[in-house]
Design an enzyme around this catalytic site. Structure first.
Site, PDB file in Angstrom:
ATOM      1  N   ARG A 184      50.434  49.113  -7.624  1.00  0.00           N
ATOM      2  CA  ARG A 184      50.488  49.733  -6.298  1.00  0.00           C
ATOM      3  C   ARG A 184      49.221  49.437  -5.500  1.00  0.00           C
ATOM      4  O   ARG A 184      49.293  49.191  -4.293  1.00  0.00           O
ATOM      5  CB  ARG A 184      50.684  51.246  -6.442  1.00  0.00           C
ATOM      6  CG  ARG A 184      50.715  51.966  -5.109  1.00  0.00           C
ATOM      7  CD  ARG A 184      51.087  53.423  -5.267  1.00  0.00           C
ATOM      8  NE  ARG A 184      51.130  54.102  -3.974  1.00  0.00           N
ATOM      9  CZ  ARG A 184      51.540  55.346  -3.781  1.00  0.00           C
ATOM     10  NH1 ARG A 184      51.958  56.050  -4.820  1.00  0.00           N
ATOM     11  NH2 ARG A 184      51.554  55.885  -2.582  1.00  0.00           N
ATOM     12  N   ASN A 240      61.072  54.107  -6.241  1.00  0.00           N
ATOM     13  CA  ASN A 240      60.847  53.549  -4.899  1.00  0.00           C
ATOM     14  C   ASN A 240      60.742  52.028  -4.923  1.00  0.00           C
ATOM     15  O   ASN A 240      60.387  51.467  -5.951  1.00  0.00           O
ATOM     16  CB  ASN A 240      59.568  54.152  -4.302  1.00  0.00           C
ATOM     17  CG  ASN A 240      59.811  55.522  -3.714  1.00  0.00           C
ATOM     18  OD1 ASN A 240      60.846  55.765  -3.101  1.00  0.00           O
ATOM     19  ND2 ASN A 240      58.876  56.436  -3.914  1.00  0.00           N
ATOM     20  N   CYS A 293      66.264  61.715  -2.602  1.00  0.00           N
ATOM     21  CA  CYS A 293      64.946  61.870  -1.991  1.00  0.00           C
ATOM     22  C   CYS A 293      64.847  63.322  -1.539  1.00  0.00           C
ATOM     23  O   CYS A 293      65.846  63.889  -1.070  1.00  0.00           O
ATOM     24  CB  CYS A 293      64.780  60.918  -0.813  1.00  0.00           C
ATOM     25  SG  CYS A 293      63.139  60.985  -0.042  1.00  0.00           S
ATOM     26  N   ASP A 294      63.693  63.920  -1.676  1.00  0.00           N
ATOM     27  CA  ASP A 294      63.557  65.323  -1.293  1.00  0.00           C
ATOM     28  C   ASP A 294      63.129  65.518   0.154  1.00  0.00           C
ATOM     29  O   ASP A 294      63.162  66.636   0.669  1.00  0.00           O
ATOM     30  CB  ASP A 294      62.584  66.045  -2.225  1.00  0.00           C
ATOM     31  CG  ASP A 294      61.234  65.350  -2.350  1.00  0.00           C
ATOM     32  OD1 ASP A 294      61.159  64.144  -2.036  1.00  0.00           O
ATOM     33  OD2 ASP A 294      60.256  65.983  -2.783  1.00  0.00           O
ATOM     34  N   HIS A 318      63.781  57.055   3.770  1.00  0.00           N
ATOM     35  CA  HIS A 318      62.501  57.094   4.490  1.00  0.00           C
ATOM     36  C   HIS A 318      62.613  56.528   5.907  1.00  0.00           C
ATOM     37  O   HIS A 318      61.625  56.085   6.483  1.00  0.00           O
ATOM     38  CB  HIS A 318      61.401  56.368   3.702  1.00  0.00           C
ATOM     39  CG  HIS A 318      60.999  57.086   2.455  1.00  0.00           C
ATOM     40  ND1 HIS A 318      60.026  56.625   1.598  1.00  0.00           N
ATOM     41  CD2 HIS A 318      61.432  58.262   1.914  1.00  0.00           C
ATOM     42  CE1 HIS A 318      59.886  57.459   0.578  1.00  0.00           C
ATOM     43  NE2 HIS A 318      60.737  58.463   0.754  1.00  0.00           N
ATOM     44  N   TYR A 339      58.381  59.801   7.163  1.00  0.00           N
ATOM     45  CA  TYR A 339      57.930  58.423   6.958  1.00  0.00           C
ATOM     46  C   TYR A 339      58.037  57.571   8.220  1.00  0.00           C
ATOM     47  O   TYR A 339      57.462  56.475   8.270  1.00  0.00           O
ATOM     48  CB  TYR A 339      58.705  57.767   5.810  1.00  0.00           C
ATOM     49  CG  TYR A 339      58.214  58.205   4.451  1.00  0.00           C
ATOM     50  CD1 TYR A 339      57.263  57.463   3.754  1.00  0.00           C
ATOM     51  CD2 TYR A 339      58.680  59.377   3.864  1.00  0.00           C
ATOM     52  CE1 TYR A 339      56.795  57.866   2.519  1.00  0.00           C
ATOM     53  CE2 TYR A 339      58.220  59.789   2.630  1.00  0.00           C
ATOM     54  CZ  TYR A 339      57.277  59.031   1.962  1.00  0.00           C
ATOM     55  OH  TYR A 339      56.813  59.447   0.730  1.00  0.00           O
TER      56      TYR A 339
END
Length: 444
Positions: free
Chosen positions: A88, A142, A162-163, A192, A241
């Site tokens: 990442r 993701n 997704c929350d 998102h 997002y």
């Protein structure tokens, strides 16, 4: 009933197990299997779970063998992180050094994450198809929309969760004075990348009254993030997002000026695992401390300096979404939730401008018959343009990762709305391949 957690040595596993320890759990869950390729992290998670004192948990097993993990599973929760936080960091930094967004689900950083993850996600889907074909895969890995769509090319019983969308709906409902179960709503988009466009109670849309009232808007992190004037101009509430699209220049500047989220997590979680391995008796306390810090700093770049994340903004968490989904599918008790589903899962295309198999994110009804999307109003204007553009790029990402075609990968990056140069797209792709062996493997 057996639940498999893929990424079972991951930091957030205790959050999932906490909801499964409910003595009134509506599922007949007999085993939770933690699968991971890192046996040392599995051992740490076992220590954490034991010390957090979760009672009423079913038997918890661990394995590093994917086939053994999948066999007998009824539900598979996938939260794999291929390349770990080190990958990442590369995803984020290589983009930022070229003046474009480095974020793990949006733009170049998200596509780099997909390039190294899709092959392993496909391997999981193939294993499930062979050894547990009736199992449901609940994907949280993701970038969730891309990974879910890729896995569905192998195994149709895959949905993305997704929350953030349902968290937005629930907070908006609470602000309006209603329980989520007593309202209906219109939400549509991609993972998102979606918008809450109406909130209906008793036949009336209460969203305009929220938009008109500063005292109500201030309680919505999404509105504070992009500005009251902008949500009023839109006439709807964007997923948090969308900050990265609406304030791309500002977000790149803020993230570039300090530590990236990946760098923060690499340092924090690296320290946690090292400390927990050195002192196993304190693993539970160490995890709780690290978890609280992680939650408080989530999407810090979208807030003013010194502003902390509010408790009311944290929502119920993806673990509650996963449990609600499993309960509805297993028991037949209907649930309404926002999920990542195929564009053609209903009676007609959800977004007619997209392909049949495109994974979109919309409200659905879930019961023992499966997942049925609820028709939403048409998507139009700039929002439709953004969705169709981003989805076209996502499909190039999937095709590139499956075929190993570097040119398709370049096209995907170059066409993304947050990448402003074909040359920069090629340069960042070359850097990803050069610095991340797992991405290099995808295109070798």
């Amino acid at each position: 009933m057996k639940l498999l957690l893929v990424g079972g040595g991951g930091f957030r596993v205790p959050q999932i197990l906490s909801v499964l320890a409910n003595p009134n759990l509506p599922l007949n869950l007999t085993e939770v299997c933690l699968y991971d390729v890192a046996d040392d992290r599995l051992a740490v998670m076992k220590d954490v779970v034991n010390q957090l004192g979760y009672k009423n948990l079913p038997t918890v097993t661990t394995t590093t063998d994917m086939v053994d993990a999948v066999k007998g599973a009824d539900f598979i929760f996938s939260a794999m992180r291929i390349g770990g936080t080190c990958g990442r960091v590369i995803d984020e930094r290589e983009a930022l050094t070229r003046g474009i967004l480095g974020q793990e689900t949006v733009g170049a950083g998200g596509y780099a994450y997909a390039f190294r993850t899709i092959p392993e996600a496909m391997r999981l889907a193939e294993t499930v198809k062979q050894h547990a074909p009736d199992a449901w895969i609940i994907n949280f890995t993701n970038p969730a929309g891309i990974i879910t769509q890729a896995m569905r090319t192998v195994h149709p019983r895959v949905t993305g969760i997704c929350d953030t969308p349902i968290g937005l709906v629930r907070r908006a409902s609470l602000i309006a004075g209603f329980d989520e179960k007593d309202i209906t709503y219109d939400y549509i988009g991609l993972n998102h990348l979606g918008w809450l466009r109406s909130l209906n109670a008793g036949g009336d849309d209460v969203l305009p009254s929220i938009l008109a009232d500063d005292n109500q808007l201030v309680r919505l992190e999404e509105a504070r993030t992009v500005g009251f004037d902008w949500v009023r101009a839109l006439g709807m509430i964007p997923n948090e997002y969308l900050y990265y699209y609406y304030f791309n220049r500002e977000s790149v500047e803020k993230i570039s000026a300090g530590q990236t989220r990946g760098e923060f997590l690499q340092a924090q979680q690296g320290s946690f695992y090292d400390a927990a391995q050195a002192d196993p008796a304190r693993a539970g306390d160490l995890w709780t401390q690290a978890h609280n810090e992680r939650e408080a700093t989530y999407m810090a770049e979208s807030r003013d300096e010194g502003e902390s994340r509010r408790e009311e903004d944290m929502g119920g968490g993806y673990e509650h979404v996963a449990l609600e989904l499993m309960t509805a599918l297993a028991t037949g008790t209907p649930a309404r939730m926002i999920l990542g589903v195929a564009n053609n899962d209903g009676d007609s295309l959800i977004i007619p401008q997209l392909r049949d198999d495109a994974v979109v994110e919309v409200p659905c009804v879930v019961d023992s018959n499966g997942i049925t999307p609820i028709n939403q109003g048409p998507l139009s204007g700039p929002e439709l343009g953004l969705v169709t553009s981003v989805k076209a790029c996502e499909e190039l990402v999937i095709d590139a990762a499956i075929s190993g075609d570097k040119t398709l990968a370049w096209r995907a990056l170059a066409a993304h709305p947050l990448v402003d140069s074909v040359g920069v797209a090629k340069d960042v792709l070359d850097a990803y391949i050069d610095k991340n062996p797992q991405i290099a493997k995808t295109f070798e």
